[in-house]
Scaffold this motif. Structure first.
Motif, short mmCIF file in Angstrom:
data_model
loop_
_atom_site.label_atom_id
_atom_site.label_comp_id
_atom_site.label_asym_id
_atom_site.label_seq_id
_atom_site.Cartn_x
_atom_site.Cartn_y
_atom_site.Cartn_z
N LEU A 146 0.84 -1.20 0.00
CA LEU A 146 0.00 0.00 0.00
C LEU A 146 0.87 1.25 0.00
CD1 LEU A 146 -2.52 -0.78 2.91
CD2 LEU A 146 -3.16 -0.41 0.52
N VAL A 147 0.40 2.28 -0.68
CA VAL A 147 0.98 3.61 -0.49
C VAL A 147 -0.17 4.51 -0.07
CG1 VAL A 147 2.14 5.57 -1.57
CG2 VAL A 147 2.76 3.24 -2.24
N ILE A 148 -0.01 5.14 1.09
CA ILE A 148 -1.07 6.00 1.63
C ILE A 148 -0.53 7.42 1.65
CG2 ILE A 148 -2.50 6.48 3.65
CD1 ILE A 148 -2.18 3.48 4.39
N SER A 149 -1.18 8.29 0.89
CA SER A 149 -0.72 9.68 0.80
C SER A 149 -1.61 10.55 1.68
CB SER A 149 -0.79 10.13 -0.67
OG SER A 149 -0.63 11.52 -0.74
N LEU A 150 -1.05 10.98 2.82
CA LEU A 150 -1.77 11.88 3.73
C LEU A 150 -1.35 13.31 3.43
CD1 LEU A 150 -1.16 9.64 6.86
CD2 LEU A 150 -3.37 9.99 5.73
N SER A 151 -1.96 14.28 4.10
CA SER A 151 -1.60 15.67 3.78
C SER A 151 -0.20 16.00 4.28
CB SER A 151 -2.63 16.64 4.35
OG SER A 151 -2.74 16.43 5.73
N ASP A 152 0.31 15.27 5.28
CA ASP A 152 1.65 15.58 5.80
C ASP A 152 2.51 14.34 5.99
OD1 ASP A 152 0.18 14.48 7.78
OD2 ASP A 152 0.71 15.95 9.32
N MET A 153 2.14 13.25 5.38
CA MET A 153 2.96 12.02 5.51
C MET A 153 2.63 11.05 4.38
SD MET A 153 3.10 9.29 8.68
CE MET A 153 4.43 9.99 9.62
N VAL A 154 3.64 10.31 3.98
CA VAL A 154 3.38 9.19 3.06
C VAL A 154 3.73 7.90 3.81
CG1 VAL A 154 4.10 8.04 0.93
CG2 VAL A 154 3.78 10.51 0.96
N ILE A 155 2.81 6.96 3.76
CA ILE A 155 3.07 5.66 4.39
C ILE A 155 3.25 4.64 3.26
CG2 ILE A 155 2.16 3.87 5.93
CD1 ILE A 155 0.44 6.04 7.27
N GLU A 156 4.41 4.01 3.24
CA GLU A 156 4.71 3.02 2.19
C GLU A 156 4.81 1.65 2.85
OE1 GLU A 156 7.75 5.36 -0.58
OE2 GLU A 156 8.25 3.24 -0.25
N TYR A 157 3.83 0.82 2.58
CA TYR A 157 3.80 -0.51 3.20
C TYR A 157 4.19 -1.55 2.16
CZ TYR A 157 1.51 -4.90 4.52
OH TYR A 157 1.24 -6.23 4.76
N HIS A 158 5.30 -2.21 2.38
CA HIS A 158 5.75 -3.28 1.49
C HIS A 158 5.28 -4.61 2.07
CE1 HIS A 158 8.05 -0.48 -0.87
NE2 HIS A 158 8.58 0.00 0.25
N LEU A 159 4.46 -5.27 1.29
CA LEU A 159 3.67 -6.42 1.76
C LEU A 159 4.41 -7.34 2.75
CD1 LEU A 159 0.78 -7.56 1.02
CD2 LEU A 159 2.04 -9.25 -0.30
N ARG A 160 3.93 -7.36 3.96
CA ARG A 160 4.37 -8.30 5.01
C ARG A 160 5.88 -8.25 5.26
NH1 ARG A 160 0.36 -13.12 2.80
NH2 ARG A 160 -1.54 -11.98 3.26
N ASN A 161 6.50 -7.12 4.90
CA ASN A 161 7.94 -7.00 5.05
C ASN A 161 8.33 -5.81 5.93
OD1 ASN A 161 10.63 -7.98 4.16
ND2 ASN A 161 10.77 -5.88 3.40
N ASN A 162 7.97 -4.60 5.45
CA ASN A 162 8.33 -3.39 6.20
C ASN A 162 7.38 -2.25 5.85
OD1 ASN A 162 9.55 -3.12 3.56
ND2 ASN A 162 10.64 -1.35 4.34
N VAL A 163 7.40 -1.22 6.68
CA VAL A 163 6.59 -0.04 6.39
C VAL A 163 7.44 1.20 6.65
CG1 VAL A 163 5.50 -0.03 8.69
CG2 VAL A 163 4.39 1.16 6.82
N LEU A 164 7.34 2.14 5.70
CA LEU A 164 8.07 3.41 5.82
C LEU A 164 7.08 4.52 6.14
CD1 LEU A 164 10.12 2.82 2.63
CD2 LEU A 164 11.21 3.56 4.74
N PHE A 165 7.38 5.31 7.16
CA PHE A 165 6.58 6.49 7.47
C PHE A 165 7.44 7.69 7.09
CE2 PHE A 165 5.17 3.14 10.32
CZ PHE A 165 3.80 3.21 10.21
N LYS A 166 7.03 8.42 6.04
CA LYS A 166 7.87 9.52 5.53
C LYS A 166 7.18 10.85 5.76
CE LYS A 166 9.84 6.98 1.59
NZ LYS A 166 9.83 6.89 0.14
#
Ligand SMILES: NC(=O)c1ccc[n+]([C@@H]2O[C@H](COP(=O)([O-])OP(=O)(O)OC[C@H]3O[C@@H](n4cnc5c(N)ncnc54)[C@H](O)[C@@H]3O)[C@@H](O)[C@H]2O)c1
Length: 340
Positions: A255-275
């Protein structure tokens, strides 16, 4: 103290590769009965659990003829989507035996609805294999979202290889890549955002050549795209593909979730980046989520606390119905609106 007694229906890839491995980590659980038509698999499971012949059945019908509430504390069901019939789950419901069943729980949505209603009426503890609801990374995403302004765009994807097993090669026996596999992320969207307001989907077939790239019967979707509109200004696009050859780790699923002040990049069942402007946080998965799922289901029964289960049959039915609606939209080309 006596152990928690589990019966298994289906001893294929999912049961041996995940649930059996989870039981190996549980001292309080024993497998006491199995059902599996493929002799080699049945014998392997019989040997693994040192079971007597009379508790190793060829299918669920033989299994339910002998097993009951006094012989089992729970049943785990992992069979092909197309193999579920009126007995597979309804016998367990009638006997009052809690069960965990793998997604997709049926290819007959009316049957799934009937099972959901009967489970509800009986107050039976059930679980469906939506393992991602138990994923530590998903907990982090779910906790992060309310800290930000609501709304934004979401991209979800599960793009995999050409399916190997027979039932996954035909849409009539697997339901298509969205319903069969990407239902995990579809369910994840419901887990994060609630029930959608509308859904629209497209699909394509024929990119994977039947008889050349796959079996002559191959007819499932090559890829599909769904647009979900959720409340609170969230729109999610979910793509599903199963046409990849020479598989490599493309990092395209998640998943890539684009919020107004953050992007959350979830790589399936591996890791998640909060940018965000402040930081980039990269978190890796700590625990096997199928173990957590199985443990939660068993503990829910042992402590009579159904709330430990994050995806009981009745809720999972809503994800299955939504996936059916996506398939319907693919067929008709129409948007489906929900009256919420
Ligand atoms: N939750 C997850 O992440 C996850 C992962 C993989 C598979 N699955 C699901 O698990 C299910 C099974 O997938 P799989 O990969 O194990 O398939 P599989 O084909 O490897 O195994 C299914 C097994 O069920 C057996 N079976 C069929 N009918 C039966 C019956 N009436 N009684 C007893 N056994 C029967 C088959 O002989 C086979 O061995 C599918 O619905 C799949 O979508 C879920």
């Amino acid at each position: 103290m006596s152990k928690f007694r589990v019966g298994l229906i289906g001893c294929g890839g999912r049961m041996t590769g995940a649930h059996m491995k989870a039981f190996e980590r549980m001292d309080d659980v024993e497998v006491v009965a199995i059902a599996e038509p493929v002799e080699e698999r049945r014998l392997a499971a019989q040997k693994k659990y040192s079971l007597p012949d009379e508790r190793c059945y060829k299918d669920h019908k033989e299994f339910y003829a002998k097993e009951n509430k006094s012989t089992l504390d729970a049943i785990f069901i992992a069979i092909e989507p197309t193999a579920h019939d009126r007995m597979t789950e309804l016998c367990a419901v009638e006997m009052g035996i809690p069960f965990l069943v793998e997604k997709p729980m049926a290819l007959d949505i009316d049957l799934a609805k009937e099972i959901a209603e009967k489970v509800e009426a009986k107050g039976l503890i059930t679980a469906v294999g939506f393992q991602d609801r138990y994923l530590d990374l998903m907990d982090l995403i779910k906790a992060e979202l309310p800290k930000h302004k609501a709304g934004g765009l979401v991209w979800g994807a599960w793009i995999g290889g050409i399916p190997g097993v027979w039932w996954w090669q035909k849409k009539s026996t697997c339901g298509g890549q969205l319903l069969e596999q990407n239902i995990h992320i579809l369910d994840g969207l419901r887990w994060l955002y609630g029930e959608p307001l509308s859904v629209y989907a497209t699909n394509t077939t024929g990119m994977v050549k039947a008889g050349e790239d796959a079996s002559p019967e191959y007819d499932t979707d090559d890829h599909s795209t769904v647009v979900f509109r959720f409340p609170n200004h969230v729109t999610a696009t979910l793509v599903s593909g199963d046409y990849i050859q020479n598989r490599f780790d493309s990092k395209l699923s998640g998943l890539v979730i684009s919020l107004s002040d953050m992007v959350i990049e979830y790589h399936l069942r591996n890791n998640v980046l909060f940018k965000s402007a402040k930081e980039i946080r990269d978190v890796y998965r700590n625990e096997d989520q199928t173990y957590t799922l199985d443990r939660a289901f068993i503990d829910a029964i042992k402590t009579n606390n159904p709330a430990l289960v994050r995806s009981p049959y009745q809720d999972a039915y809503k994800s299955l119905k939504l996936a059916f609606d996506c398939n319907k939209s693919m067929e008709t080309g129409e948007v489906i609106y929900y009256d919420r």
